[in-house]
Design a protein around this motif. Sequence first.
Motif, PDB file in Angstrom:
ATOM      1  N   LYS A  86       1.067  -1.234  -0.097  1.00  0.00           N
ATOM      2  CA  LYS A  86       0.160  -0.080   0.006  1.00  0.00           C
ATOM      3  C   LYS A  86       0.930   1.294  -0.013  1.00  0.00           C
ATOM      4  O   LYS A  86       0.410   2.235  -0.627  1.00  0.00           O
ATOM      5  CB  LYS A  86      -1.039   0.188   1.272  1.00  0.00           C
ATOM      6  CG  LYS A  86      -2.066  -1.142   1.265  1.00  0.00           C
ATOM      7  CD  LYS A  86      -2.753  -0.948   2.303  1.00  0.00           C
ATOM      8  CE  LYS A  86      -4.077  -1.917   2.289  1.00  0.00           C
ATOM      9  NZ  LYS A  86      -4.846  -1.739   3.493  1.00  0.00           N
ATOM     10  N   THR A  87       1.926   1.109   0.623  1.00  0.00           N
ATOM     11  CA  THR A  87       3.088   2.311   0.798  1.00  0.00           C
ATOM     12  C   THR A  87       3.439   2.592  -0.649  1.00  0.00           C
ATOM     13  O   THR A  87       3.491   3.869  -1.136  1.00  0.00           O
ATOM     14  CB  THR A  87       4.170   2.069   1.593  1.00  0.00           C
ATOM     15  OG1 THR A  87       3.922   1.765   2.807  1.00  0.00           O
ATOM     16  CG2 THR A  87       5.079   3.255   1.591  1.00  0.00           C
ATOM     17  N   GLU A  88       3.848   1.592  -1.551  1.00  0.00           N
ATOM     18  CA  GLU A  88       4.172   1.742  -3.007  1.00  0.00           C
ATOM     19  C   GLU A  88       2.846   2.588  -3.689  1.00  0.00           C
ATOM     20  O   GLU A  88       3.208   3.311  -4.517  1.00  0.00           O
ATOM     21  CB  GLU A  88       4.720   0.556  -3.587  1.00  0.00           C
ATOM     22  CG  GLU A  88       5.138   0.794  -5.045  1.00  0.00           C
ATOM     23  CD  GLU A  88       5.401  -0.604  -5.771  1.00  0.00           C
ATOM     24  OE1 GLU A  88       6.322  -0.708  -6.091  1.00  0.00           O
ATOM     25  OE2 GLU A  88       4.492  -1.635  -5.437  1.00  0.00           O
ATOM     26  N   GLN A  89       1.877   1.936  -3.414  1.00  0.00           N
ATOM     27  CA  GLN A  89       0.808   2.274  -4.204  1.00  0.00           C
ATOM     28  C   GLN A  89       0.455   3.887  -3.898  1.00  0.00           C
ATOM     29  O   GLN A  89       0.141   4.863  -4.691  1.00  0.00           O
ATOM     30  CB  GLN A  89      -0.468   1.776  -3.953  1.00  0.00           C
ATOM     31  CG  GLN A  89      -1.732   2.229  -4.686  1.00  0.00           C
ATOM     32  CD  GLN A  89      -1.362   2.145  -6.519  1.00  0.00           C
ATOM     33  OE1 GLN A  89      -1.046   1.182  -6.727  1.00  0.00           O
ATOM     34  NE2 GLN A  89      -1.953   3.058  -7.044  1.00  0.00           N
ATOM     35  N   ARG A  90       0.459   4.272  -2.455  1.00  0.00           N
ATOM     36  CA  ARG A  90       0.404   5.801  -1.872  1.00  0.00           C
ATOM     37  C   ARG A  90       1.578   6.779  -2.834  1.00  0.00           C
ATOM     38  O   ARG A  90       1.483   7.784  -3.258  1.00  0.00           O
ATOM     39  CB  ARG A  90       0.279   5.612  -0.575  1.00  0.00           C
ATOM     40  CG  ARG A  90      -0.808   5.307   0.176  1.00  0.00           C
ATOM     41  CD  ARG A  90      -0.862   5.701   1.483  1.00  0.00           C
ATOM     42  NE  ARG A  90       0.145   4.896   2.258  1.00  0.00           N
ATOM     43  CZ  ARG A  90      -0.190   3.728   2.941  1.00  0.00           C
ATOM     44  NH1 ARG A  90      -1.420   3.227   2.838  1.00  0.00           N
ATOM     45  NH2 ARG A  90       0.814   3.170   3.433  1.00  0.00           N
ATOM     46  N   GLY A  91       2.758   6.025  -3.034  1.00  0.00           N
ATOM     47  CA  GLY A  91       3.804   6.884  -3.603  1.00  0.00           C
ATOM     48  C   GLY A  91       3.496   7.226  -5.000  1.00  0.00           C
ATOM     49  O   GLY A  91       3.540   8.180  -5.342  1.00  0.00           O
ATOM     50  N   PHE A  92       2.951   6.056  -5.649  1.00  0.00           N
ATOM     51  CA  PHE A  92       2.474   6.357  -7.242  1.00  0.00           C
ATOM     52  C   PHE A  92       1.494   7.395  -7.197  1.00  0.00           C
ATOM     53  O   PHE A  92       1.500   8.151  -8.246  1.00  0.00           O
ATOM     54  CB  PHE A  92       2.050   4.956  -7.981  1.00  0.00           C
ATOM     55  CG  PHE A  92       3.177   3.968  -7.804  1.00  0.00           C
ATOM     56  CD1 PHE A  92       4.287   4.449  -8.295  1.00  0.00           C
ATOM     57  CD2 PHE A  92       3.064   2.467  -7.734  1.00  0.00           C
ATOM     58  CE1 PHE A  92       5.677   3.347  -8.753  1.00  0.00           C
ATOM     59  CE2 PHE A  92       3.889   1.538  -7.993  1.00  0.00           C
ATOM     60  CZ  PHE A  92       5.292   2.151  -8.543  1.00  0.00           C
ATOM     61  N   ASP A  93       0.387   7.205  -6.332  1.00  0.00           N
ATOM     62  CA  ASP A  93      -0.540   8.144  -6.522  1.00  0.00           C
ATOM     63  C   ASP A  93      -0.429   9.485  -6.101  1.00  0.00           C
ATOM     64  O   ASP A  93      -0.495  10.383  -6.791  1.00  0.00           O
ATOM     65  CB  ASP A  93      -1.742   7.847  -5.349  1.00  0.00           C
ATOM     66  CG  ASP A  93      -2.554   6.491  -5.641  1.00  0.00           C
ATOM     67  OD1 ASP A  93      -2.350   5.898  -7.099  1.00  0.00           O
ATOM     68  OD2 ASP A  93      -3.057   5.927  -4.855  1.00  0.00           O
ATOM     69  N   ALA A  94       0.752   9.813  -5.054  1.00  0.00           N
ATOM     70  CA  ALA A  94       1.256  11.185  -4.809  1.00  0.00           C
ATOM     71  C   ALA A  94       2.106  11.727  -6.109  1.00  0.00           C
ATOM     72  O   ALA A  94       1.971  12.785  -6.424  1.00  0.00           O
ATOM     73  CB  ALA A  94       2.204  11.027  -3.624  1.00  0.00           C
ATOM     74  N   HIS A  95       2.769  10.633  -6.572  1.00  0.00           N
ATOM     75  CA  HIS A  95       3.610  11.476  -7.769  1.00  0.00           C
ATOM     76  C   HIS A  95       2.809  11.676  -9.055  1.00  0.00           C
ATOM     77  O   HIS A  95       2.885  12.713  -9.450  1.00  0.00           O
ATOM     78  CB  HIS A  95       4.438   9.973  -8.013  1.00  0.00           C
ATOM     79  CG  HIS A  95       5.527  10.639  -9.403  1.00  0.00           C
ATOM     80  ND1 HIS A  95       6.553  11.258  -8.992  1.00  0.00           N
ATOM     81  CD2 HIS A  95       5.525  10.285 -10.704  1.00  0.00           C
ATOM     82  CE1 HIS A  95       7.217  11.407 -10.094  1.00  0.00           C
ATOM     83  NE2 HIS A  95       6.708  10.948 -11.225  1.00  0.00           N
ATOM     84  N   SER A  96       1.781  11.205  -9.297  1.00  0.00           N
ATOM     85  CA  SER A  96       0.926  11.343 -10.256  1.00  0.00           C
ATOM     86  C   SER A  96      -0.077  12.519 -10.075  1.00  0.00           C
ATOM     87  O   SER A  96      -0.130  13.483 -10.772  1.00  0.00           O
ATOM     88  CB  SER A  96      -0.010  10.165 -10.647  1.00  0.00           C
ATOM     89  OG  SER A  96      -0.937   9.952  -9.483  1.00  0.00           O
ATOM     90  N   HIS A  97      -0.219  12.661  -8.780  1.00  0.00           N
ATOM     91  CA  HIS A  97      -0.955  13.921  -8.104  1.00  0.00           C
ATOM     92  C   HIS A  97       0.026  14.987  -8.368  1.00  0.00           C
ATOM     93  O   HIS A  97      -0.376  16.345  -8.751  1.00  0.00           O
ATOM     94  CB  HIS A  97      -1.579  13.798  -6.672  1.00  0.00           C
ATOM     95  CG  HIS A  97      -2.367  15.167  -6.348  1.00  0.00           C
ATOM     96  ND1 HIS A  97      -3.479  15.505  -6.596  1.00  0.00           N
ATOM     97  CD2 HIS A  97      -1.793  15.896  -5.205  1.00  0.00           C
ATOM     98  CE1 HIS A  97      -3.712  16.519  -6.093  1.00  0.00           C
ATOM     99  NE2 HIS A  97      -2.678  16.915  -5.248  1.00  0.00           N
ATOM    100  N   ILE A  98       1.035  15.008  -7.736  1.00  0.00           N
ATOM    101  CA  ILE A  98       2.041  16.310  -8.004  1.00  0.00           C
ATOM    102  C   ILE A  98       2.240  16.549  -9.536  1.00  0.00           C
ATOM    103  O   ILE A  98       2.376  17.774  -9.926  1.00  0.00           O
ATOM    104  CB  ILE A  98       3.316  15.902  -7.288  1.00  0.00           C
ATOM    105  CG1 ILE A  98       3.032  15.953  -5.816  1.00  0.00           C
ATOM    106  CG2 ILE A  98       4.414  17.009  -7.560  1.00  0.00           C
ATOM    107  CD1 ILE A  98       2.628  17.066  -5.016  1.00  0.00           C
ATOM    108  N   GLY A  99       2.574  15.468 -10.281  1.00  0.00           N
ATOM    109  CA  GLY A  99       2.583  15.516 -11.833  1.00  0.00           C
ATOM    110  C   GLY A  99       1.416  16.567 -12.525  1.00  0.00           C
ATOM    111  O   GLY A  99       1.739  17.314 -13.238  1.00  0.00           O
ATOM    112  N   ARG A 100       0.266  16.119 -11.968  1.00  0.00           N
ATOM    113  CA  ARG A 100      -0.805  17.124 -12.503  1.00  0.00           C
ATOM    114  C   ARG A 100      -0.986  18.572 -12.116  1.00  0.00           C
ATOM    115  O   ARG A 100      -1.229  19.387 -12.780  1.00  0.00           O
ATOM    116  CB  ARG A 100      -2.261  16.301 -11.955  1.00  0.00           C
ATOM    117  CG  ARG A 100      -2.594  15.029 -12.589  1.00  0.00           C
ATOM    118  CD  ARG A 100      -3.900  14.462 -12.511  1.00  0.00           C
ATOM    119  NE  ARG A 100      -4.172  14.339 -10.994  1.00  0.00           N
ATOM    120  CZ  ARG A 100      -4.049  13.322 -10.496  1.00  0.00           C
ATOM    121  NH1 ARG A 100      -3.448  12.214 -10.868  1.00  0.00           N
ATOM    122  NH2 ARG A 100      -4.223  13.213  -9.187  1.00  0.00           N
TER     123      ARG A 100
END
Length: 173
Positions: A86-100
Amino acid sequence: MPGCKLIHCVFLYSSPIMNTDNADDTGNTITGSCASSVKGLKDSWQKWSSDHREYQKHNPFSDGRDVATRIRKGQAGYGRPQEGSKTEQRGFDAHSHIGREVKELCDVIQDIGERSKDGTVTVEFGRLFECYVSISNKVVGVLLRARRQGLVHFEGEMLWQGRDDGVLITLLR
């Protein structure tokens, strides 16, 4: 205690192993084998304990960690969350959010900025701050991220509202 039953002043753990052949319609054991109930409780506890011990071997913050499975600095995977966690998934989600957010900031600069003769778009920090703060309160952080990605340029390490309102921000893309 949820999931426990009081029988003759003894708490018993209700588990699939527990013998409920002699139970009334409420699930309370009238007469039964306390030994099998205690054995079920013991087995459940032992399973949880061994699972937890195995998990702690991989926990870098545990005192009793298994040195053989510990990832060392420089090895692949060091400083990264466990794959599929879940930590890896949260990291991916945060990265895509910041990218947007970075893309949205660049779009706002494109919309409100002034084009020069060579085609570059510039905007003063004060104007950008006033326009973008209604979208997000993380203007400076997103600007720093965009600069790290090579999308914008501005002078100085940090921009402060009021003091740096006249600093020009140039869109590089």
